[in-house]
Motif scaffolding. Structure first.
Motif, PDB file in Angstrom:
ATOM      1  N   LYS A  76       0.836  -1.203   0.000  1.00 36.61           N
ATOM      2  CA  LYS A  76       0.000   0.000   0.000  1.00 36.61           C
ATOM      3  C   LYS A  76       0.867   1.247   0.000  1.00 36.61           C
ATOM      4  O   LYS A  76       0.593   2.219  -0.717  1.00 36.61           O
ATOM      5  CB  LYS A  76      -0.924   0.015   1.220  1.00 36.61           C
ATOM      6  CG  LYS A  76      -2.076  -0.932   1.121  1.00 36.61           C
ATOM      7  CD  LYS A  76      -2.937  -0.840   2.366  1.00 36.61           C
ATOM      8  CE  LYS A  76      -4.052  -1.863   2.345  1.00 36.61           C
ATOM      9  NZ  LYS A  76      -4.873  -1.813   3.572  1.00 36.61           N
ATOM     10  N   ARG A  79       2.370   1.709  -3.490  1.00 39.04           N
ATOM     11  CA  ARG A  79       1.384   2.242  -4.438  1.00 39.04           C
ATOM     12  C   ARG A  79       1.143   3.725  -4.205  1.00 39.04           C
ATOM     13  O   ARG A  79       1.019   4.506  -5.155  1.00 39.04           O
ATOM     14  CB  ARG A  79       0.064   1.475  -4.325  1.00 39.04           C
ATOM     15  CG  ARG A  79       0.011   0.298  -5.257  1.00 39.04           C
ATOM     16  CD  ARG A  79      -1.348  -0.352  -5.235  1.00 39.04           C
ATOM     17  NE  ARG A  79      -1.141  -1.618  -4.520  1.00 39.04           N
ATOM     18  CZ  ARG A  79      -1.873  -2.091  -3.547  1.00 39.04           C
ATOM     19  NH1 ARG A  79      -2.933  -1.442  -3.152  1.00 39.04           N
ATOM     20  NH2 ARG A  79      -1.588  -3.222  -2.963  1.00 39.04           N
ATOM     21  N   ALA A  80       1.083   4.142  -2.939  1.00 38.39           N
ATOM     22  CA  ALA A  80       0.864   5.557  -2.626  1.00 38.39           C
ATOM     23  C   ALA A  80       2.033   6.400  -3.116  1.00 38.39           C
ATOM     24  O   ALA A  80       1.835   7.491  -3.648  1.00 38.39           O
ATOM     25  CB  ALA A  80       0.669   5.731  -1.126  1.00 38.39           C
ATOM     26  N   ARG A  81       3.238   5.897  -2.979  1.00 37.90           N
ATOM     27  CA  ARG A  81       4.408   6.652  -3.439  1.00 37.90           C
ATOM     28  C   ARG A  81       4.493   6.699  -4.961  1.00 37.90           C
ATOM     29  O   ARG A  81       4.961   7.678  -5.528  1.00 37.90           O
ATOM     30  CB  ARG A  81       5.684   6.046  -2.874  1.00 37.90           C
ATOM     31  CG  ARG A  81       5.854   6.320  -1.405  1.00 37.90           C
ATOM     32  CD  ARG A  81       7.172   5.826  -0.910  1.00 37.90           C
ATOM     33  NE  ARG A  81       7.279   6.081   0.514  1.00 37.90           N
ATOM     34  CZ  ARG A  81       8.434   6.213   1.144  1.00 37.90           C
ATOM     35  NH1 ARG A  81       9.556   6.106   0.485  1.00 37.90           N
ATOM     36  NH2 ARG A  81       8.458   6.436   2.430  1.00 37.90           N
ATOM     37  N   GLN A  82       4.048   5.654  -5.634  1.00 36.47           N
ATOM     38  CA  GLN A  82       4.088   5.632  -7.094  1.00 36.47           C
ATOM     39  C   GLN A  82       3.019   6.525  -7.695  1.00 36.47           C
ATOM     40  O   GLN A  82       3.207   7.076  -8.769  1.00 36.47           O
ATOM     41  CB  GLN A  82       3.927   4.202  -7.607  1.00 36.47           C
ATOM     42  CG  GLN A  82       5.160   3.354  -7.391  1.00 36.47           C
ATOM     43  CD  GLN A  82       4.956   1.919  -7.832  1.00 36.47           C
ATOM     44  OE1 GLN A  82       3.832   1.478  -8.016  1.00 36.47           O
ATOM     45  NE2 GLN A  82       6.047   1.186  -7.968  1.00 36.47           N
ATOM     46  N   GLN A  83       1.887   6.690  -7.025  1.00 34.12           N
ATOM     47  CA  GLN A  83       0.806   7.522  -7.557  1.00 34.12           C
ATOM     48  C   GLN A  83       1.108   9.000  -7.418  1.00 34.12           C
ATOM     49  O   GLN A  83       0.630   9.801  -8.200  1.00 34.12           O
ATOM     50  CB  GLN A  83      -0.511   7.201  -6.844  1.00 34.12           C
ATOM     51  CG  GLN A  83      -1.082   5.860  -7.250  1.00 34.12           C
ATOM     52  CD  GLN A  83      -2.349   5.534  -6.501  1.00 34.12           C
ATOM     53  OE1 GLN A  83      -2.763   6.273  -5.612  1.00 34.12           O
ATOM     54  NE2 GLN A  83      -2.963   4.413  -6.865  1.00 34.12           N
ATOM     55  N   ALA A  84       1.893   9.385  -6.439  1.00 31.75           N
ATOM     56  CA  ALA A  84       2.218  10.790  -6.233  1.00 31.75           C
ATOM     57  C   ALA A  84       3.737  10.967  -6.263  1.00 31.75           C
ATOM     58  O   ALA A  84       4.363  11.210  -5.239  1.00 31.75           O
ATOM     59  CB  ALA A  84       1.650  11.258  -4.902  1.00 31.75           C
ATOM     60  N   PRO A  85       4.355  10.908  -7.459  1.00 27.65           N
ATOM     61  CA  PRO A  85       5.814  10.995  -7.506  1.00 27.65           C
ATOM     62  C   PRO A  85       6.357  12.386  -7.215  1.00 27.65           C
ATOM     63  O   PRO A  85       7.485  12.522  -6.776  1.00 27.65           O
ATOM     64  CB  PRO A  85       6.158  10.577  -8.938  1.00 27.65           C
ATOM     65  CG  PRO A  85       4.931  10.859  -9.722  1.00 27.65           C
ATOM     66  CD  PRO A  85       3.776  10.696  -8.770  1.00 27.65           C
ATOM     67  N   GLN A  87       5.229  14.539  -4.950  1.00 27.99           N
ATOM     68  CA  GLN A  87       5.088  14.921  -3.556  1.00 27.99           C
ATOM     69  C   GLN A  87       6.204  14.322  -2.725  1.00 27.99           C
ATOM     70  O   GLN A  87       6.690  13.224  -2.980  1.00 27.99           O
ATOM     71  CB  GLN A  87       3.749  14.436  -3.000  1.00 27.99           C
ATOM     72  CG  GLN A  87       2.551  15.075  -3.668  1.00 27.99           C
ATOM     73  CD  GLN A  87       1.260  14.510  -3.093  1.00 27.99           C
ATOM     74  OE1 GLN A  87       1.271  13.560  -2.345  1.00 27.99           O
ATOM     75  NE2 GLN A  87       0.157  15.122  -3.474  1.00 27.99           N
TER      76      GLN A  87
END
Length: 98
Positions: A76, A79-85, A87
Motif C-alpha cells: 500500500k 502504491r501511494a508513493r508511485q501515484q504521487a511521484p 510529492q
C-alpha cells in the motif's frame, strides 16, 4: 526410482510399527493434584508428538500472518508513493537529528 521411494517408506513404516509394538508396556504419568494417567508408552509418545507438532505449526502460522500483514502494508505504501511521484513524503527513517 519411484518404486525405490515406496519401498523405503514401507520399510520405515514396518520399522516404526515394530518399535511401537515392542513398547506397548503401560506407563503411569503423575499429573498435578494427585491425578494419574496410565496408557501404553507408544500412545503417550504419540500424544506428546502431536501436541508439539501442533504448537510448532501454530507458531509458524502466526508468524506467517504477521509477515503477510507487513507485506500488505508495504505494498500500500509503495502504491501511494508511485501515484504521487512529485510529492515529498515524510519518512521517519530518513529524518536527520539536528
Amino acid at each position: 526410482m519411484r518404486y525405490v521411494g515406496w519401498i523405503i517408506k514401507f520399510l520405515v513404516f514396518v520399522l516404526l510399527l515394530t518399535l511401537a509394538m515392542q513398547n506397548s508396556d503401560s506407563v503411569t504419568l503423575n499429573l498435578f493434584m494427585g491425578h494419574t494417567w496410565q496408557a501404553p508408552l507408544i500412545l503417550v509418545l504419540l500424544v506428546f508428538f502431536a501436541v508439539g507438532a501442533a504448537a510448532g505449526l501454530s507458531a509458524g502460522f502466526f508468524y506467517s500472518l504477521k509477515l503477510r500483514r507487513e507485506l500488505t502494508q508495504l505494498k500500500k505504501e509503495l502504491r501511494a508513493r508511485q501515484q504521487a511521484p512529485g510529492q515529498v513524503v515524510n519518512d521517519p527513517s530518513e529524518s536527520v537529528a539536528e
